[in-house]
Write an enzyme that holds these catalytic residues in place. Structure first.
Site, short mmCIF file in Angstrom:
data_model
loop_
_atom_site.label_atom_id
_atom_site.label_comp_id
_atom_site.label_asym_id
_atom_site.label_seq_id
_atom_site.Cartn_x
_atom_site.Cartn_y
_atom_site.Cartn_z
N SER A 159 0.84 -1.21 0.00
CA SER A 159 0.00 0.00 0.00
C SER A 159 0.87 1.26 0.00
CB SER A 159 -0.97 -0.03 1.18
OG SER A 159 -1.92 1.01 1.07
N HIS A 186 -8.75 0.90 -0.08
CA HIS A 186 -8.64 -0.08 -1.17
C HIS A 186 -10.01 -0.70 -1.50
CE1 HIS A 186 -4.31 0.24 -1.36
NE2 HIS A 186 -4.27 0.17 -0.04
#
Length: 733
Positions: A87, A191
């Site tokens: 990430s 996400h």
């Protein structure tokens, strides 16, 4: 070989970076000046308890990760072979690989953190002890349609993200089943589609920076593959809403020979890497039929198996056939080619009555190159009965009717993303047609439909953000319409086209690609999946089953064919274009007679130009009546179906009149085969491919040799189970 990896949010701890700040005071001061606060104070003291707030966490982790890499490189004297980050950590990896400088990276993560912090209303849950497929199955079984796997961290840990209320409900659902989970302390559903507004604004931010290509491979979260040249900005924009495929990332690195993972800026990833490494060392479980193909495809259509039966012409793919497949967790398409809207409507009602409102099924939608109004009439039926999936066949362009079907099913999701209520599975055999289906609808068609009030402004806007089809069936040499493509040539080329289109349009939802044509044995099914197919589609093997709505006479003939017993003939619905269909050759004259008619059409300009002997032969053996009488039947049919303009045009153009008369033979030959008319068997037109011949040889001597023992769902399971065994045999040492 060595890979350097960087953790993301969750790795932050009070006191991190102390030695790094002391070692690199200038860079630390530059970071503080750019951020407007002391990065040292935030990380070491956190007096205002801001370190766990997203807008502060992300810059802090980036600075610590970048400084940790600088020290590592100085101490080790070189680059890693690969970089990756989880990430936010992907920004550290890209900086380490030279895609952008320290200040650019810091500006990007500061803005990213601000936007993601603002996108509230969501939550996240970590589920331990289960892998991605198991968690996805739980979400589907529990009806958690607004949730998705956000982080596939290891074979033993996944993170689910989405709407906060649904996350709360998921916690109770997991608790009741005795599963291990923990609610994460985050400000939003990272996400997931809830980050769509943040993604859109961040994309504009990225446009103001000149980002380079990494000089050392960086494995992207969203693809688990190295960044392509020129793709940095697009990939970073997509990363906000797409799942972090960390398990696949680690597996990729292991597969290319990485033996050592160095984690910089934290310690949380090392355990995840070891879990994946341990699972990779363990013997792979034998593949099972329900695990073949794409999980995305199965989830999208509510299937147990990535197996599809195409919609065979004139209702041969009957309501009974479609319903039997749906009850078995497979997907069948109702055959509608050559049927009128009333017959199509009757078939849809039968399927819906058998499967209920949520059962998996689709309806074949075949292009009508002569009569656009006929396409519109079919779409009216589809919309009236809430049909959510169609199989688009023989389309060479995106027609208004097809675009209307696709776009009227679009609505805006909770994060502003397009939600597709109407889906199209496109059958294609040419790259240019595949590209059209993988692109959004043509602007000109959307503008026209918007101008006449068919679409709302929102539907037209959302349609420009999705492809015409999320499911592309690559049709190699097959029964019925075919371009004679070779699957080992066609599918890899189409997969590469999909990669380029996906990189260009950056769709939020992936495009799945299946293979049809020649699928008649377990080995063929296994080969399709090895080539990269997300699903397989069968056709010819289903025509010789109890459920197929063709005559017993035809089934008797088909049950005895081998791989060499087919031939090519002109397609009646695309006669003038010279398109081909693959048909039964054994025991019939149709292929040679069909080709003879097309040769005559090519050579002569009118029926009156035909030699008397040839005309007499056609009237005696092909049509069994005078050609003038055939034309009278054609004219009556055109008037009855409201196509007086086409009739008038044919009266003025002898060549077109000849084509319409010759087409009559194709309709006649198909009809008598369906009916099993005993008096003219040599003129039967039966669409089939050599896959049925290979299937017949495979089941010879088994209970499935007689067609009366063949059921469409059992054939699907035979092929899939056999393919799984085939693949398992090859995986054994």
């Amino acid at each position: 070989m060595k890979a350097v990896i960087f953790p993301g949010q969750g790795a932050q701890v009070k006191g991190m970076g102390r030695e790094l700040f002391d070692a690199y005071p200038e860079q630390t001061e530059r970071a503080s000046d750019l951020l407007g606060y002391s990065i040292r104070e935030l990380c070491l003291e956190d007096p205002r308890r801001e370190l766990n707030r997203t807008e502060f966490t992300q810059p802090a982790l980036f600075v610590v990760g970048a400084l940790a890499h600088r020290r590592w490189r100085e101490e080790n004297g070189g680059e890693a072979a690969f970089y990756a980050g989880h990430s936010l950590g992907e920004y550290c990896a890209l900086h380490a690989a030279g895609a952008f400088g320290f200040e650019t990276g810091l500006r990007l993560v500061r803005r990213r953190g601000e936007l993601m912090a603002r996108a509230g209303g969501g939550g996240m849950i970590a589920v331990t002890g289960l892998g991605r497929d198991q968690v996805t199955q739980l979400l589907r079984e529990g009806g958690f349609t607004t949730l998705a796997v956000a982080n596939d961290n290891s074979p033993e840990q996944c993170v689910v993200s989405g709407d906060a209320e649904a996350i709360d409900e998921l916690g109770r659902y997991l608790q009741a089943r005795g599963l291990r989970w923990v609610r994460l302390r985050v400000s939003g559903g990272f996400h997931s589609a809830l980050m769509r507004p943040a993604q859109q604004e961040f994309r504009r931010c990225l446009d103001s920076f000149d980002l380079g290509t990494p000089r050392v491979p960086v494995i992207a979260n969203s693809t688990a593959r190295p960044y392509a040249a020129g793709a940095t900005a697009g990939m970073l924009a997509d990363q906000i809403v797409q799942s972090v495929r960390w398990t696949e990332t680690v597996r990729y690195l292991l597969d290319v020979g990485v033996t050592e993972f160095v984690e910089l800026g934290g310690t949380v990833l090392t355990k995840l890497v070891e879990q994946t490494r341990a699972a990779s060392r363990a013997p792979s479980p034998a593949p099972r039929a329900q695990h073949l193909g794409s999980a995305v495809f199965r989830e999208r259509h509510g299937l147990r198996y990535a197996y599809v039966a195409g919609g065979m012409y004139r209702g041969i793919a009957s309501p009974e056939l479609v319903a039997r497949l749906g009850r078995a967790g497979m997907l069948g398409f109702l055959g509608t080619g050559g049927l009128d809207p009333v017959e199509i409507e009757r078939g849809i009602k039968e399927v819906q009555a058998a499967l209920g409102p949520d059962g998996p099924y689709g309806v074949n939608f075949i292009a009508d190159h002569d009569d656009p109004a006929a396409e519109e009439a079919v779409v009216d039926v589809l919309l009236r009965h809430g049909v959510r999936l169609v199989e688009a066949s023989a389309f060479i362009r995106m027609t208004p009717a097809l675009v209307r079907y696709r776009a009227t099913g679009l609505r805006r999701g909770p994060g502003g993303e397009p939600v597709c209520g109407h889906r199209i599975m496109a059958k294609v055999s040419r790259p240019e047609v595949a590209a059209a289906f993988m692109a959004p609808p043509p602007d000109a068609v959307l503008d026209r439909l918007r101008a006449d009030g068919t679409l709302t402004a929102e539907q037209a806007e959302l349609a420009r953000r999705v492809p015409m089809s999320h499911d592309i069936t690559v049709e190699a040499d097959s029964g019925g319409h075919t371009d004679g493509g070779i699957p080992t040539v066609l599918l890899p080329a189409m997969l590469e086209l999909r990669r380029r289109v996906t990189a260009e349009h950056r769709y939020a939802e992936p495009i799945c690609m299946g293979l049809a044509g020649g699928i008649g044995t377990p080995a063929a099914v296994a080969a399709a999946f090895v080539l990269g197919a997300d699903y397989v589609l069968t056709g010819s093997v289903n025509q010789c089953t109890v459920e197929a709505a063709t005559s017993d006479t035809v089934k008797d003939m088909l049950a005895g064919i081998d791989v060499q017993d087919t031939d090519y003939a002109p397609a009646g619905d695309m006669f003038e274009l010279g398109s081909k269909v693959q048909v039964l050759r054994k025991g019939v004259f149709f292929p040679s007679r069909g080709n003879k008619l097309h040769a005559l059409y090519t050579h002569y300009d009118s029926l009156d130009d035909l030699p008397a002997k040839t005309r007499a032969q056609l009237e005696r053996t092909y049509f069994r009546k005078p050609l003038d009488e055939v034309w009278a039947e054609v004219a009556r049919h055109l008037r009855a179906t409201g196509r007086a303009e086409l009739l008038a045009q044919a009266e003025r153009q002898p060549k077109q009149k000849m084509a319409l008369v010759f087409r009559r033979y194709f309709g006649y030959s198909a009809r008598i085969a369906l009916e099993g008319s005993p008096g003219d068997k040599v003129n039967y037109q039966v669409h089939t491919g050599p896959a049925l011949g290979s299937f017949n040889q495979w089941v010879r001597g088994t209970p499935h040799e007689p067609w009366r023992r063949r059921h469409v769902d059992e054939i699907g399971l035979l092929l899939l189970d056999g393919a799984a065994e085939h693949l398992a045999a090859f995986s054994r040492p």
